[in-house]
Design an enzyme around this catalytic site. Sequence first.
Site, PDB file in Angstrom:
ATOM      1  N   SER A  54       0.815  -1.215   0.000  1.00  0.00           N
ATOM      2  CA  SER A  54       0.000   0.000   0.000  1.00  0.00           C
ATOM      3  C   SER A  54       0.849   1.266   0.000  1.00  0.00           C
ATOM      4  CB  SER A  54      -0.895  -0.014   1.239  1.00  0.00           C
ATOM      5  OG  SER A  54      -0.112  -0.303   2.371  1.00  0.00           O
ATOM      6  N   THR A 164      -1.560   3.692   4.738  1.00  0.00           N
ATOM      7  CA  THR A 164      -0.499   4.679   4.519  1.00  0.00           C
ATOM      8  C   THR A 164       0.519   4.605   5.638  1.00  0.00           C
ATOM      9  OG1 THR A 164      -1.960   6.200   3.394  1.00  0.00           O
ATOM     10  CG2 THR A 164      -0.118   7.190   4.574  1.00  0.00           C
ATOM     11  N   THR A 181       1.992   7.082   0.381  1.00  0.00           N
ATOM     12  CA  THR A 181       1.041   6.003   0.111  1.00  0.00           C
ATOM     13  C   THR A 181       0.865   5.790  -1.385  1.00  0.00           C
ATOM     14  OG1 THR A 181      -1.228   5.254   0.591  1.00  0.00           O
ATOM     15  CG2 THR A 181      -0.967   7.570   0.077  1.00  0.00           C
ATOM     16  N   ARG A 191      -6.880  10.111  -8.916  1.00  0.00           N
ATOM     17  CA  ARG A 191      -7.470  10.305  -7.583  1.00  0.00           C
ATOM     18  C   ARG A 191      -6.345  10.611  -6.573  1.00  0.00           C
ATOM     19  NH1 ARG A 191      -6.616   7.899  -2.323  1.00  0.00           N
ATOM     20  NH2 ARG A 191      -8.530   8.067  -1.142  1.00  0.00           N
ATOM     21  N   VAL A 192      -6.543  11.630  -5.794  1.00  0.00           N
ATOM     22  CA  VAL A 192      -5.593  11.951  -4.728  1.00  0.00           C
ATOM     23  C   VAL A 192      -6.354  11.891  -3.409  1.00  0.00           C
ATOM     24  CG1 VAL A 192      -4.161  13.795  -3.742  1.00  0.00           C
ATOM     25  CG2 VAL A 192      -4.107  13.363  -6.204  1.00  0.00           C
ATOM     26  N   GLY A 193      -5.748  11.252  -2.433  1.00  0.00           N
ATOM     27  CA  GLY A 193      -6.407  11.119  -1.134  1.00  0.00           C
ATOM     28  C   GLY A 193      -5.960  12.209  -0.172  1.00  0.00           C
ATOM     29  N   ASP A 194      -6.152  11.939   1.106  1.00  0.00           N
ATOM     30  CA  ASP A 194      -5.804  12.912   2.139  1.00  0.00           C
ATOM     31  C   ASP A 194      -4.298  13.027   2.373  1.00  0.00           C
ATOM     32  OD1 ASP A 194      -5.999  10.151   3.098  1.00  0.00           O
ATOM     33  OD2 ASP A 194      -5.357  11.000   5.021  1.00  0.00           O
ATOM     34  N   THR A 214      -4.324   7.923   8.556  1.00  0.00           N
ATOM     35  CA  THR A 214      -4.344   6.813   7.622  1.00  0.00           C
ATOM     36  C   THR A 214      -5.762   6.260   7.594  1.00  0.00           C
ATOM     37  OG1 THR A 214      -3.471   4.611   7.154  1.00  0.00           O
ATOM     38  CG2 THR A 214      -3.459   5.272   9.454  1.00  0.00           C
ATOM     39  N   GLY A 215      -6.122   5.698   6.461  1.00  0.00           N
ATOM     40  CA  GLY A 215      -7.484   5.191   6.323  1.00  0.00           C
ATOM     41  C   GLY A 215      -8.088   5.720   5.034  1.00  0.00           C
ATOM     42  N   GLY A 217      -9.181   8.085   2.605  1.00  0.00           N
ATOM     43  CA  GLY A 217      -8.812   9.484   2.467  1.00  0.00           C
ATOM     44  C   GLY A 217      -9.979  10.419   2.279  1.00  0.00           C
TER      45      GLY A 217
HETATM   46  C1  SD4 Z   1      -5.690   7.419   0.925  1.00  0.00           C
HETATM   47  N1  SD4 Z   1      -5.373   7.693   3.294  1.00  0.00           N
HETATM   48  O1  SD4 Z   1      -5.133   7.533  -0.162  1.00  0.00           O
HETATM   49  C2  SD4 Z   1      -4.861   7.037   2.108  1.00  0.00           C
HETATM   50  C3  SD4 Z   1      -4.824   5.573   2.227  1.00  0.00           C
HETATM   51  C4  SD4 Z   1      -4.539   5.078   3.591  1.00  0.00           C
HETATM   52  O2  SD4 Z   1      -4.653   3.520   5.213  1.00  0.00           O
HETATM   53  O3  SD4 Z   1      -4.066   5.685   4.430  1.00  0.00           O
HETATM   54  N2  SD4 Z   1      -4.850   3.972   3.986  1.00  0.00           N
HETATM   55  O4  SD4 Z   1      -6.898   7.547   1.071  1.00  0.00           O
END
Ligand code: SD4
Length: 301
Positions: A54, A164, A181, A191-194, A214-215, A217
């Site tokens: 990941s 992440t 990540t 796509r861009v996450g948090d 993490t999680g 986003g």
């Molecule tokens: C995301 N927050 O791209 C990241 C992925 C992640 O645990 O942290 N996963 O959404």
Amino acid sequence: MQTLFAATWWFGQIAVEAAQRRWQESPERDSALRLLEAVVEGAAAVERDPQVLSVGYGGLPNRDGEVELDAAVMEGGRLRAGAVGAVRGFLPAIYLARAVMERTPHLMLVGDGAARFALCAGYEPQQLLTPESLRRWHEWRQQQTAPKEVSPERGSPPAESHDTVGVLGWNAGHLVAACTTSGLAWKLPGRVGDSPIVGAGLYADNEAGAAVCTGVGEEIWRFALASRVVEAMRNGYSAQRACQQSIEFMLRRLPDVAAHQCAVIAIRADGTFGLAATQPEKFEAFLCRDGVIERVRAHQE
Ligand code: SD4
């Protein structure tokens, strides 16, 4: 205590060990720079590890089979930050994020622009898919019978598809946060996450504290979780209470968030640590206090 490193998930151990190693290698350095290098090195070590599906090399790709990396770093002294989003073909993405911070007037570069920046900065393009990540992508593709419409509703990402590495460093009141990540597996290209978003995936301010998330986003970002936790510490909450009350707020405000993992770790300016998660039984982090490593769980049995 002199120094504290903290990092998310099982591979947080790889991160804090690498951070501690780098910290010990450069005692002559200015301590703010030394801390930055240690935290960045901790994140880079996880990016290089093909076992981590990941983050970085071997991270699961987007739905077109391309690995797109997001990374960011923030220094709590002058609130300097750098980030890259949806960058393909370069590693470690956290080095690029640091270079954006140090060598450009900007905070974030994305996509092709980030790749061109990496080339100009002397990085060699490389294949980030491994035989294992490619195999998983083929397997996933075979399960897709028809192209799915993109739904505006929140859907659950598959287990194991998102973890992440967030790394925090503290030394004598100075704070650095980093995260990197490959984002959600099978995401839409672009796509861009948090994770690379200052305030969402990470925040650091020596006057208050630092946090990384993490999680999923999309959920973390809509709540600006990292800055929410740092502001709670600024308002006098302990690191643990700041994490807990921010997660409780998310769950109260949008109860559906409980279906998703959203987790945060934090260090307050005084060097105390906290963590919380919407699914605490599934979340863990690693700490390294003056070289002593400890695993911490969000859920107390
Ligand atoms: C995301 N927050 O791209 C990241 C992925 C992640 O645990 O942290 N996963 O959404």
